[in-house]
Write a protein that holds these residues in place. Structure first.
Motif, PDB file in Angstrom:
ATOM      1  N   SER A  52       0.687  -1.305   0.041  1.00 56.53           N
ATOM      2  CA  SER A  52       0.100  -0.060  -0.121  1.00 56.53           C
ATOM      3  C   SER A  52       0.855   1.218  -0.101  1.00 56.53           C
ATOM      4  N   LYS A 178      -9.876 -10.773  -0.396  1.00 53.79           N
ATOM      5  CA  LYS A 178     -10.872  -9.847   0.053  1.00 53.79           C
ATOM      6  C   LYS A 178     -11.925  -9.654  -0.486  1.00 53.79           C
ATOM      7  N   VAL A 194     -16.911  -4.174   4.994  1.00 56.54           N
ATOM      8  CA  VAL A 194     -15.741  -4.145   4.325  1.00 56.54           C
ATOM      9  C   VAL A 194     -14.821  -2.965   5.132  1.00 56.54           C
ATOM     10  N   ASP A 195     -15.537  -1.849   5.614  1.00 58.91           N
ATOM     11  CA  ASP A 195     -14.933  -0.939   6.428  1.00 58.91           C
ATOM     12  C   ASP A 195     -13.972  -1.540   7.808  1.00 58.91           C
ATOM     13  N   GLU A 198     -11.226  -3.826   6.629  1.00 60.34           N
ATOM     14  CA  GLU A 198      -9.990  -3.157   6.305  1.00 60.34           C
ATOM     15  C   GLU A 198      -9.266  -2.428   7.600  1.00 60.34           C
ATOM     16  N   GLN A 199      -9.915  -2.088   8.472  1.00 64.48           N
ATOM     17  CA  GLN A 199      -9.431  -1.558   9.846  1.00 64.48           C
ATOM     18  C   GLN A 199      -8.782  -2.635  10.503  1.00 64.48           C
ATOM     19  N   SER A 201      -7.445  -5.363   9.063  1.00 64.63           N
ATOM     20  CA  SER A 201      -6.297  -5.738   8.262  1.00 64.63           C
ATOM     21  C   SER A 201      -5.357  -4.903   8.566  1.00 64.63           C
ATOM     22  N   ALA A 202      -5.585  -3.652   8.461  1.00 64.14           N
ATOM     23  CA  ALA A 202      -4.472  -2.599   8.596  1.00 64.14           C
ATOM     24  C   ALA A 202      -3.849  -2.803   9.877  1.00 64.14           C
TER      25      ALA A 202
END
Length: 349
Positions: A52, A178, A194-195, A198-199, A201-202
């Motif tokens: 990323s 994903k 999804v939100d 992603e949080q 995963s980050a």
């Protein structure tokens, strides 16, 4: 009719128990494979922030993935061809040194010196028990133990290769994995899922990068000081232990520091070396806890200290070192889900 219904319920209940036991047995048999997959996915999530980062700097995703994979392969190759031979050579030298030291333990002069040093210890009884233990050893059992150790090492090497291959696959296809997972969620709740995903995963990725950075700092500093300042024997081996220990949250650095200090003592280093190494790691652990770790891990995971300790203990008990490593980002993910899903629902009631 009631008897028939009771029989049907019992039959289906029994079948359900059998199916559950079968699933449990299958999961148990696949525990090693699932551990490989979990470790590879965990590492892939840790490498995803690098991809990323390159994407944010105008790199194409395919080129960013290729660069990160090349870096991983280069690091692994460098570890194999640069560090491992040095560590292996030092282990071989250590074994040869121990072979010359151990026979001197059973000489009368050593017994007398040990008795004078520790007057309250019955040295003769201890040596007689050790001698009888060695005489009772079965050659076949020793050979079996050596064979088992060889099999364990071979399995570890095989597992490392499998995890590396799976990591390369997961890094290259993480985005498609994903997207496939998101398609399984109902469209009405997909945006929120999804939100949240992603949080999570980050958060996991930042934690892996932060823990790796801590291990790298500890390993580099240990190698420099042990080699050029303290001039300790087998410094590469001890620095490698420092890196492996720092990958384990909470107790890893402390454990590796104790092992390294005892290693310096075992390698018959002078007293000032043992004291100096012990003092260095006491100071380093304080600097890591209050300076290095907060700066590196501050943006990674926001988990209360009590939850960190409990998560590491539970994860270590269930899955060993891997469990202790994964436990903290998992705990952060659970807290994030509670904060953004459970608490708003409770407030809406």
């Amino acid at each position: 009719m009631k008897i028939h219904n009771a029989f049907s319920i019992g039959l289906f209940g029994g079948l359900g128990v059998i199916v559950a036991l079968g699933i449990g047995a299958a999961v148990g048999n696949l525990a090693t494979i699932l551990t490989y997959v979990g470790a590879a996915l965990f590492i892939a999530l840790g490498l995803d922030p690098l991809v990323s980062f390159l994407e944010r700097h105008k790199w194409k995703r395919s080129l960013a993935i290729l660069t990160v994979l090349a870096g991983v392969l280069g690091a692994f190759t460098g570890l194999v061809f640069a560090i491992i031979p040095v560590v292996t050579d030092q282990i071989t030298t250590l074994v040869a040194q121990l072979q010359t030291i151990i026979p001197t333990v059973f000489t009368p002069g050593f017994r007398d010196d040990l008795q004078e040093t520790i007057p309250w210890l019955d040295v003769d009884t201890v040596f007689n028990q050790a001698d009888s233990f060695l005489q009772d050893l079965d050659v076949l059992s020793i050979g079996g133990g050596v064979l088992a150790a060889g099999v364990t090492i071979a399995n570890a090497v095989f597992g490392t290769i499998i995890v590396l291959i799976l990591t390369l696959y997961f890094v290259s296809s993480l985005a498609s994995i994903k997207r496939a997972l998101f398609q399984l969620v109902p469209a009405s709740k997909r945006a929120q899922f999804v939100d949240l995903a992603e949080q999570v995963s980050a958060s996991v990725g930042r934690f892996v990068m932060g823990q790796g950075a801590l291990a790298l700092v500890n390993g580099v500093l240990s190698f420099i000081l042990l080699t050029f300042v303290f001039q300790v024997k087998y410094s590469a081996l001890l620095a490698f232990i420092a890196v492996i220990g720092s990958l384990i949250p909470l107790v890893g650095t402390l454990t590796s520091a104790i092992v390294i200090t005892l290693g310096v003592l075992l390698f018959e280093g002078p007293g000032w070396q043992v004291v100096a190494v012990g003092i260095y790691y006491l100071v380093y652990m304080q600097v890591e806890a209050y300076v290095i770790s907060p700066r590196i891990m501050n943006s990674a995971v926001q988990v209360p200290g009590v939850v960190v300790v409990l998560a590491a203990l539970i994860g270590g008990t269930l899955l060993g070192v891997l469990g202790a490593l994964v436990a903290i980002p998992v705990a952060a993910s659970v807290l994030l889900i509670i904060k953004q899903v459970f608490v708003p629902r409770q407030n809406a009631l």
